[in-house]
Design an enzyme around this catalytic site. Structure first.
Site, PDB file in Angstrom:
ATOM      1  N   TYR A  53      26.181 -45.425 -22.769  1.00 24.99           N
ATOM      2  CA  TYR A  53      27.443 -45.251 -22.052  1.00 24.99           C
ATOM      3  C   TYR A  53      28.141 -46.622 -21.942  1.00 24.99           C
ATOM      4  O   TYR A  53      27.481 -47.631 -21.697  1.00 24.99           O
ATOM      5  CB  TYR A  53      27.154 -44.658 -20.669  1.00 24.99           C
ATOM      6  CG  TYR A  53      28.343 -44.677 -19.753  1.00 24.99           C
ATOM      7  CD1 TYR A  53      29.477 -43.939 -20.049  1.00 24.99           C
ATOM      8  CD2 TYR A  53      28.333 -45.453 -18.599  1.00 24.99           C
ATOM      9  CE1 TYR A  53      30.577 -43.971 -19.214  1.00 24.99           C
ATOM     10  CE2 TYR A  53      29.425 -45.481 -17.761  1.00 24.99           C
ATOM     11  CZ  TYR A  53      30.545 -44.751 -18.070  1.00 24.99           C
ATOM     12  OH  TYR A  53      31.629 -44.784 -17.248  1.00 24.99           O
ATOM     13  N   LYS A  59      28.067 -35.791 -13.699  1.00 28.31           N
ATOM     14  CA  LYS A  59      28.332 -34.957 -14.865  1.00 28.31           C
ATOM     15  C   LYS A  59      27.739 -33.566 -14.653  1.00 28.31           C
ATOM     16  O   LYS A  59      28.215 -32.829 -13.818  1.00 28.31           O
ATOM     17  CB  LYS A  59      27.811 -35.669 -16.116  1.00 28.31           C
ATOM     18  CG  LYS A  59      28.143 -37.185 -16.170  1.00 28.31           C
ATOM     19  CD  LYS A  59      29.599 -37.493 -16.300  1.00 28.31           C
ATOM     20  CE  LYS A  59      29.964 -38.965 -16.102  1.00 28.31           C
ATOM     21  NZ  LYS A  59      29.233 -39.953 -16.888  1.00 28.31           N
ATOM     22  N   ARG A  91      21.489 -45.331   5.889  1.00 33.46           N
ATOM     23  CA  ARG A  91      21.258 -46.113   4.669  1.00 33.46           C
ATOM     24  C   ARG A  91      19.784 -46.088   4.254  1.00 33.46           C
ATOM     25  O   ARG A  91      19.433 -46.433   3.133  1.00 33.46           O
ATOM     26  CB  ARG A  91      21.766 -47.552   4.869  1.00 33.46           C
ATOM     27  CG  ARG A  91      21.771 -48.383   3.606  1.00 33.46           C
ATOM     28  CD  ARG A  91      22.781 -49.544   3.612  1.00 33.46           C
ATOM     29  NE  ARG A  91      23.041 -50.125   4.896  1.00 33.46           N
ATOM     30  CZ  ARG A  91      22.192 -50.927   5.552  1.00 33.46           C
ATOM     31  NH1 ARG A  91      21.041 -51.234   5.021  1.00 33.46           N
ATOM     32  NH2 ARG A  91      22.529 -51.419   6.720  1.00 33.46           N
ATOM     33  N   ASP A 130      18.200 -42.331 -20.176  1.00 33.82           N
ATOM     34  CA  ASP A 130      19.383 -41.736 -19.556  1.00 33.82           C
ATOM     35  C   ASP A 130      19.486 -40.306 -20.079  1.00 33.82           C
ATOM     36  O   ASP A 130      19.766 -40.084 -21.261  1.00 33.82           O
ATOM     37  CB  ASP A 130      20.626 -42.563 -19.903  1.00 33.82           C
ATOM     38  CG  ASP A 130      21.869 -42.084 -19.151  1.00 33.82           C
ATOM     39  OD1 ASP A 130      21.981 -40.866 -18.909  1.00 33.82           O
ATOM     40  OD2 ASP A 130      22.730 -42.924 -18.832  1.00 33.82           O
TER      41      ASP A 130
HETATM   42  C1  LIG Z   1      29.043 -41.407 -16.841  1.00 35.58           C
HETATM   43  C2  LIG Z   1      27.772 -41.950 -17.330  1.00 35.58           C
HETATM   44  C3  LIG Z   1      27.097 -42.970 -16.647  1.00 35.58           C
HETATM   45  C4  LIG Z   1      27.692 -43.631 -15.417  1.00 35.58           C
HETATM   46  O1  LIG Z   1      27.698 -42.745 -14.350  1.00 35.58           O
HETATM   47  P1  LIG Z   1      28.768 -42.843 -13.123  1.00 35.58           P
HETATM   48  O2  LIG Z   1      28.347 -41.697 -12.261  1.00 35.58           O
HETATM   49  O3  LIG Z   1      30.128 -42.707 -13.716  1.00 35.58           O
HETATM   50  O4  LIG Z   1      28.558 -44.167 -12.469  1.00 35.58           O
HETATM   51  C5  LIG Z   1      25.874 -43.384 -17.122  1.00 35.58           C
HETATM   52  N1  LIG Z   1      25.322 -42.830 -18.227  1.00 35.58           N
HETATM   53  C6  LIG Z   1      25.942 -41.860 -18.922  1.00 35.58           C
HETATM   54  C7  LIG Z   1      25.301 -41.294 -20.147  1.00 35.58           C
HETATM   55  C8  LIG Z   1      27.185 -41.391 -18.502  1.00 35.58           C
HETATM   56  O5  LIG Z   1      27.799 -40.437 -19.217  1.00 35.58           O
END
Ligand SMILES: *Cc1c(COP(=O)(O)O)cnc(C)c1O
Length: 408
Positions: free
Chosen positions: A133, A223, A79, A198
């Site tokens: 998101y 992603k 951790r 982001d």
């Molecule tokens: C999917 C997504 C998130 C969240 O990510 P997870 O890995 O699903 O927790 C945050 N920001 C954007 C732009 C996303 O597309």
């Protein structure tokens, strides 16, 4: 492009000449392998590590509690840090041009850690720009971690700041409308308040927000970074000071990334530039075909490009979702195959309907993540799924953009 060459920062204590992004993508985080007689990175699944020197361990844990810097020497406990995950962190920091990166179990765990770091410093107020998101919007709106949010547009950021503002959050291109934010202008408006961008949709291949003044660059690594739809992960790229605080929060709250996921992400990064460029070329082509199609009311495709396309249909968007055959109707994005979803029903369902519409997420909007298939096969599937073309001269060709018929 001014962002094609990564900085000379020597994360492994090795001095290197500036290397191009494509080179870093396959070499960063692997600098020690040849000296170890290895080619593929090892996967270290240990949860704990033996040490016969508990006085030394005490000093190392004290040091971590003070600065959050990665302990020198062998790892202590899973951790606290993992060598395989650290390779991915090193590589991502190189690609984003930051001092450090800290990986988490998901994108939402990464965002939560940032909010906890700032909140723990008494800076609970967040200024954010919609759309974000859906779950990021929800986390802020519901105040689940004790934060208080002020929603504004990019021009309103400076006026929304308060003495207790700990963070400004934007997405560009934003999920799901692909709206773009002038990052340099927003970073300027933030003054001394850290700007979190982001960068999930753009990836460092198309945009490196730290070069425009962002102090924190967040990815849902689920992603494009992973890129194959089989890893759930998040990461924050930032300076070493904030990284230390994030590691302390990760240690105390436990949202760690599994080492196997770290391995898959490092592997994913090596093809990131190739995947993003290939899928972006197909996405740009599909965006133009959609924009010229009378069944489509509006197409959103960002100026910086990318593999995401959003479009509004004249007909029933649920019929399109039900009619695709090659394209997979599924939430998420950034995989090698093409996915399509209806944000108002899925990714942004958790956002209040009025807030959603106010952010430009109409009920007619579909969001498509373009993969690596052949463009003609994708177009033939989309063409079939969009249904009957209106009769020529029927007068309902209301595509609201002339060439290039693209919003954003
Ligand atoms: C999917 C997504 C998130 C969240 O990510 P997870 O890995 O699903 O927790 C945050 N920001 C954007 C732009 C996303 O597309």
């Amino acid at each position: 492009m001014d962002m094609d060459t990564t900085s000379t920062r020597a994360h492994d204590g090795v001095r290197t000449a500036p290397r191009a992004l494509a080179t870093e993508a396959v070499h960063a985080g692997r600098d020690d392998l040849a000296r170890q007689g290895l080619h593929a990175p090892p996967i270290d699944l240990s949860t704990t590590y033996p040490s016969y020197d508990s006085r030394g361990e005490a000093a190392r844990i004290d040091a971590f509690a003070t600065t959050g810097a990665e302990p020198d020497g062998p790892p202590v406990y899973g951790r606290l840090g993992n060598p395989t995950v650290a390779r991915f962190e090193t590589a991502l920091a190189r690609l984003e041009g930051t001092e450090a990166a800290v990986a988490f179990a998901s994108g939402m765990a990464a965002l939560s850690a940032v909010l906890l770091v700032r909140g723990s410093m008494g800076l609970r107020h967040v200024v954010a720009v919609r759309p974000l998101y859906g779950c990021s919007d929800h986390l802020l709106t519901a105040g689940l971690l004790g934060s208080e949010v002020t929603w504004t547009d990019p021009a309103g950021v400076a006026d929304a700041l308060r003495p207790d503002t700990g963070l400004v959050i934007v997405e560009s291109p934003a999920n799901p409308t692909l709206a773009e934010v002038d990052l340099r202008a927003v970073a300027h408006a933030c003054g001394s308040v850290p700007l979190l961008v982001d960068n999930t949709f753009a990836t460092p291949v198309l945009q490196r927000p730290a070069e425009h003044g962002a102090r924190l660059v967040l990815h849902s690594a689920t992603k494009y970074l992973g890129g194959h739809g089989d890893v759930l992960a998040g990461v924050v790229a930032c300076d070493e000071e904030l990284a230390g605080r994030l590691r302390q929060v990760r240690f105390a709250t436990g949202g760690v990334l599994h080492p196997l996921a770290g391995y898959l992400l490092l592997r994913g990064l090596s093809t990131l530039p190739v995947r993003v460029r290939a899928a972006s070329a197909t996405a740009a082509d599909l965006a133009h075909r959609l924009a010229a199609d009378p069944r489509v009311a509006r197409v959103h495709y960002p100026r910086i490009g990318g593999a995401m396309v959003a479009f509004e249909v004249h007909g029933d968007p649920h019929e399109v979702i039900g009619a695709v055959r090659l394209i997979t109707p599924a939430v998420s994005l950034g995989s090698v195959d093409t996915l399509i979803q209806h944000p108002a029903s899925i990714s942004h369902r958790i956002v209040d309907a009025d807030d959603r519409k106010g952010a430009g997420v109409s009920d007619q909007l579909l969001r498509m993540s373009v993969g690596l298939e052949d463009v003609e096969d994708l177009w033939s599937d989309l063409d079939g799924a969009l249904g009957r073309r209106p009769d020529r001269g029927a007068g309902n060709c209301t595509n609201n953009h002339d060439a290039p018929a693209l919003a954003n």
